[in-house]
Each structure stands twice: as structure tokens, then as C-alpha cells.
Design a protein around this motif. Structure first.
Motif, mmCIF file in Angstrom:
data_model
loop_
_atom_site.group_PDB
_atom_site.id
_atom_site.type_symbol
_atom_site.label_atom_id
_atom_site.label_comp_id
_atom_site.label_asym_id
_atom_site.label_seq_id
_atom_site.Cartn_x
_atom_site.Cartn_y
_atom_site.Cartn_z
ATOM 1 N N THR A 84 -52.873 -9.947 75.314
ATOM 2 C CA THR A 84 -53.278 -11.223 74.700
ATOM 3 C C THR A 84 -53.548 -11.048 73.203
ATOM 4 O O THR A 84 -53.252 -11.935 72.418
ATOM 5 C CB THR A 84 -54.525 -11.847 75.369
ATOM 6 N N HIS A 87 -50.206 -10.839 71.388
ATOM 7 C CA HIS A 87 -49.624 -12.190 71.318
ATOM 8 C C HIS A 87 -50.434 -13.096 70.385
ATOM 9 O O HIS A 87 -49.873 -13.900 69.642
ATOM 10 C CB HIS A 87 -49.563 -12.811 72.716
ATOM 11 N N ASP A 88 -51.750 -12.956 70.445
ATOM 12 C CA ASP A 88 -52.613 -13.781 69.596
ATOM 13 C C ASP A 88 -52.308 -13.522 68.114
ATOM 14 O O ASP A 88 -52.282 -14.456 67.308
ATOM 15 C CB ASP A 88 -54.078 -13.452 69.911
ATOM 16 N N ARG A 97 -56.052 -6.295 62.717
ATOM 17 C CA ARG A 97 -56.791 -6.334 63.983
ATOM 18 C C ARG A 97 -57.514 -5.002 64.077
ATOM 19 O O ARG A 97 -56.907 -3.957 63.900
ATOM 20 C CB ARG A 97 -55.810 -6.533 65.147
ATOM 21 N N PHE A 120 -48.380 -7.001 79.253
ATOM 22 C CA PHE A 120 -48.753 -8.016 80.244
ATOM 23 C C PHE A 120 -48.157 -7.686 81.619
ATOM 24 O O PHE A 120 -48.860 -7.642 82.631
ATOM 25 C CB PHE A 120 -48.245 -9.376 79.750
ATOM 26 N N SER A 143 -55.409 -14.593 83.999
ATOM 27 C CA SER A 143 -54.413 -14.645 82.905
ATOM 28 C C SER A 143 -53.854 -16.035 82.715
ATOM 29 O O SER A 143 -53.554 -16.426 81.579
ATOM 30 C CB SER A 143 -53.279 -13.625 83.045
ATOM 31 N N LEU A 146 -56.377 -17.686 80.599
ATOM 32 C CA LEU A 146 -56.229 -17.230 79.200
ATOM 33 C C LEU A 146 -55.156 -18.019 78.470
ATOM 34 O O LEU A 146 -55.350 -18.479 77.342
ATOM 35 C CB LEU A 146 -55.786 -15.767 79.217
ATOM 36 N N GLU A 150 -55.618 -20.638 75.356
ATOM 37 C CA GLU A 150 -54.888 -20.550 74.081
ATOM 38 C C GLU A 150 -54.193 -21.885 73.771
ATOM 39 O O GLU A 150 -54.221 -22.361 72.641
ATOM 40 C CB GLU A 150 -53.868 -19.403 74.162
ATOM 41 N N LYS A 174 -60.470 -18.749 77.660
ATOM 42 C CA LYS A 174 -59.963 -17.695 76.779
ATOM 43 C C LYS A 174 -60.582 -16.336 77.038
ATOM 44 O O LYS A 174 -59.943 -15.303 76.867
ATOM 45 C CB LYS A 174 -60.336 -18.064 75.340
ATOM 46 N N GLN A 207 -67.760 -14.430 73.444
ATOM 47 C CA GLN A 207 -66.873 -15.257 72.610
ATOM 48 C C GLN A 207 -67.676 -16.042 71.575
ATOM 49 O O GLN A 207 -67.266 -16.147 70.412
ATOM 50 C CB GLN A 207 -66.037 -16.200 73.484
ATOM 51 N N LYS A 224 -61.748 -8.094 60.128
ATOM 52 C CA LYS A 224 -60.936 -9.296 59.841
ATOM 53 C C LYS A 224 -61.552 -10.014 58.649
ATOM 54 O O LYS A 224 -62.716 -9.813 58.344
ATOM 55 C CB LYS A 224 -60.989 -10.262 61.035
HETATM 56 C C1 FPP Z 1 -58.519 -13.510 70.866
HETATM 57 O O1 FPP Z 1 -59.560 -14.349 70.596
HETATM 58 C C2 FPP Z 1 -57.566 -14.158 71.811
HETATM 59 C C3 FPP Z 1 -57.799 -14.454 73.098
HETATM 60 C C4 FPP Z 1 -59.082 -14.130 73.743
HETATM 61 C C5 FPP Z 1 -56.802 -15.134 73.973
HETATM 62 C C6 FPP Z 1 -55.411 -15.193 73.437
HETATM 63 C C7 FPP Z 1 -54.498 -15.700 74.497
HETATM 64 C C8 FPP Z 1 -53.182 -15.787 74.328
HETATM 65 C C9 FPP Z 1 -52.518 -15.378 73.064
HETATM 66 C C10 FPP Z 1 -52.355 -16.321 75.425
HETATM 67 C C11 FPP Z 1 -51.460 -15.251 75.958
HETATM 68 C C12 FPP Z 1 -51.890 -14.963 77.296
HETATM 69 C C13 FPP Z 1 -51.487 -13.889 78.043
HETATM 70 C C14 FPP Z 1 -52.038 -13.792 79.413
HETATM 71 C C15 FPP Z 1 -50.586 -12.807 77.556
HETATM 72 P P1 FPP Z 1 -59.766 -15.020 69.193
HETATM 73 O O2 FPP Z 1 -58.471 -15.559 68.696
HETATM 74 O O3 FPP Z 1 -60.904 -15.942 69.319
HETATM 75 O O4 FPP Z 1 -60.282 -13.805 68.377
HETATM 76 P P2 FPP Z 1 -59.678 -12.973 67.206
HETATM 77 O O5 FPP Z 1 -60.493 -13.383 66.062
HETATM 78 O O6 FPP Z 1 -59.941 -11.558 67.646
HETATM 79 O O7 FPP Z 1 -58.230 -13.267 67.065
#
Ligand code: FPP
Ligand code: MG
Length: 318
Positions: A84, A87-88, A97, A120, A143, A146, A150, A174, A207, A224
Motif C-alpha cells: 500500500t 502504491h500510495d 518515504r 500485494f 485489503s 484499504l 484510498e 485506510k 492514523q 516527509k
Molecule cells: C498511507 O497513509 C497509505 C495508506 C494507509 C493506504 C494506501 C492505500 C492504497 C494506496 C490502496 C492500495 C491498496 C492495496 C491493498 C494495495 P497516508 O497516505 O495517510 O500516509 P503517508 O503520509 O505515509 O503517505
């Protein structure tokens, strides 16, 4: 190799002693074995992280002798989490990151998407080895949540009317559901009591605290940029609460934020309303209430480990 056991959770590892340390080492080895088939997948795993979800699996299964099954479950949850994040970072065009250049920034969108796909699918291949439909159901439901979380975040991006309820539902999807699944898997693989609600609550708090940190920074701590959520239109609890207190923030259109410097200024404004602190207190109260309601007898190592884990989670954001 990066630091695997983050300091706030040392007390949990101390309590769990050699068996817990051996379990955490075993999942680390297994994750590397699984990811070794592809450079970017391995780099993702080697970038480390707190391994909080595997720790939840092992603490939920504390005292069990089902080491192999617990290790598979722990690896599976961490693989989903890693997928995730990869992908995020594609979806967010994220440069960094954990203080490192993302796979997206280093290898490009296609490579990062495929790496996330590999991580995944490896999660389910690993968990399937436990031959337990209930475990697969728990992980696949988390998942799906999740992915829905998103999508919800995308749908709500830039909107000024995101409510507290909607924000909490997104955090549940999420983050909280995967924490809950980690606890459920530990119980299913190890035969202990169901701790899903505990995982759910600490996941939600996690979160919220992570969202607070995006506003309060500093970048050296989070790895970040401060205000990254504002810049990509993600409305989080500090902003929702601050909008009730500041006419300037209530009128703010996130699309007009010109760049990191202005995002930084908005973060200061949000902090000045006391909203970041209020959001933080909400998360801390959630953790405290969850600790009080633990369905595990007091005086047991498992109860103490769960309490320490919850404390470590809060301490990480202190
Ligand atoms: C990070 O949190 C992101 C997540 C917790 C979820 C992201 C989900 C997806 C991209 C969907 C894909 C799903 C699967 C099952 C592969 P954030 O964006 O709040 O934190 P950050 O600041 O660390 O980016
Ligand atoms: Mg993100």
C-alpha cells in the motif's frame, strides 16, 4: 540495513523476551526471502519500518507454539502494508518515504506500480500456506477496506465539507482495519483471544497521530515534508477542527496553496488554533480507553505486552 525495531517498542520486545525477538527476526528473514525475487521489492523491505503490524500479530499470538503460522501471518500483513505504501507513493507522486527516495521517484510509475502488485500478491501466497480460510478472509477484507479507504480519500480530496464522521470512516478503512486484521490473524494462527477491537482502536489512533504529525512536523522527524497532506488535498482531523475555530482556515481553498512554504504557514495557523493538540488528545484518549477495555486478564504477560504496545505507539508520536 536500517533499524528494524523502533525504540518505542523496545519495552514490548523486552517483555516478550527471546521468543518474541526470535519471532521478529524470523519475519524479517522471511520478508527478505519473499522480496528477494525483485530489486525494488527487496529495497522496499530493506527500507525497514517499525514492523508494528508483525509485532501486533506476535503479541496477539503471544505464548503460542505455532511459530511458523504466526510468522507467515506477520509477513503477510507487512507485505500488504508495504504494497500500500509503494502504491500510495505512486498515487501521491511522493519523492520521499521514511526519509528515503521512493520507488516511484527512483524507478518510475510503472516499476513502482508493479512492485506494489508483487508485494500485494505475495502476501496472499504467503498466508495461503497456513491453509486457513478464516485468515485469508480477515486479510482480504482488510485489503479491500484499504483500497476503499484510498478511494474515499480521492473522492474527498480538496473538499471543504469533509465531516469528522467521514474522516474517521476513512481512517478506519485506510489504517484501522489492517491493524485489526493483524490482531485477528495472531489470534487465529496462535489460538489466543480475539483482539480485533484493540487493533482497530490503536490503528485509528495511529492514523490520527500520523495526520497530526503531518501538520506539526518537523520534516527531520517524519521523513516527509511538513504539510504534505495539505498539498495533496487530503483533509485531516487537525484541519477539520481548525476550520471550526478560524475564519481564515474555514475559507481556505486547499487548491490555492502555492507550495511547501505556504503549506508550512497554514500548518502554523492550524497549530495556533490548538486543533492539532485537540486531535492528538482525542487519539490519546482512544488509546487509554482501549487499554482499559482489553479483554485479556490483568497480570498476564499478554495484557502487559498489549499495554506497552499501545504506549509505544503513543510515545512514537510524543
Ligand atoms: C498511507 O497513509 C497509505 C495508506 C494507509 C493506504 C494506501 C492505500 C492504497 C494506496 C490502496 C492500495 C491498496 C492495496 C491493498 C494495495 P497516508 O497516505 O495517510 O500516509 P503517508 O503520509 O505515509 O503517505
Ligand atoms: Mg500518502
Amino acid at each position: 540495513m536500517s533499524e528494524v525495531f523502533a525504540e518505542p517498542f523496545d519495552a514490548v520486545l523486552e517483555l516478550g523476551g527471546e521468543p518474541l525477538r526470535a519471532a521478529m527476526a524470523s519475519v524479517e528473514t522471511r520478508l527478505r526471502q519473499i522480496a528477494a525475487v525483485e530489486t525494488n521489492a527487496l529495497a522496499t523491505i530493506e527500507a525497514g519500518g517499525k514492523r508494528l503490524r508483525p509485532l501486533l500479530v506476535f503479541v496477539a499470538g503471544l505464548g503460542s507454539e505455532a511459530h511458523v503460522a504466526l510468522c507467515r501471518a506477520a509477513a503477510a500483513v507487512e507485505l500488504i502494508h508495504s504494497a500500500t505504501l509503494v502504491h500510495d507513493d505512486v498515487l501521491d507522486d511522493a519523492p520521499l518515504r521514511r526519509g528515503r527516495v521512493t520507488i516511484f521517484a527512483q524507478a518510475g510509475r510503472r516499476a513502482a506500480t508493479s512492485t506494489g502488485d508483487l508485494l500485494f500478491s505475495s502476501a496472499f501466497a504467503e498466508l495461503a500456506l497456513n491453509e486457513d480460510l478464516a485468515q485469508l478472509t480477515a486479510l482480504s477484507a482488510a485489503s479491500s477496506a484499504l483500497a476503499r479507504g484510498e478511494l474515499m480519500q480521492r473522492a474527498d480530496a480538496w473538499r471543504a465539507d469533509v465531516t469528522l464522521e467521514r474522516y474517521l470512516e476513512r481512517c478506519e478503512m485506510k489504517t484501522a482495519r489492517l491493524f485489526a486484521a493483524a490482531c485477528e490473524l495472531g489470534a487465529l494462527a496462535g489460538g489466543g483471544p480475539s483482539l480485533g477491537p484493540f487493533g482497530h482502536a490503536v490503528g485509528l489512533a495511529f492514523q490520527i497521530l500520523d495526520d497530526v504529525l503531518d501538520i506539526t512536523g518537523p520534516a527531520e522527524r517524519t521523513g516527509k515534508r511538513r504539510g504534505a497532506d495539505l498539498l495533496d488535498g487530503t483533509v485531516t482531523l487537525p484541519l477539520i477542527l481548525a476550520r471550526e475555530r478560524s475564519p481564515e482556515l474555514a475559507a481556505l481553498d486547499l487548491r490555492t496553496i502555492s507550495g511547501p512554504d505556504e503549506a508550512d504557514r497554514i500548518c502554523e495557523l492550524i497549530e495556533a488554533t490548538g486543533a492539532a493538540e485537540q486531535a492528538r488528545e482525542h487519539a490519546l484518549e482512544l488509546v487509554a480507553a482501549t487499554k482499559r477495555a482489553l479483554p485479556v486478564s490483568s497480570g498476564t504477560d499478554q495484557r502487559r505486552a498489549l499495554e506497552l504496545l499501545a504506549d509505544g505507539l503513543v510515545q512514537r508520536f510524543a
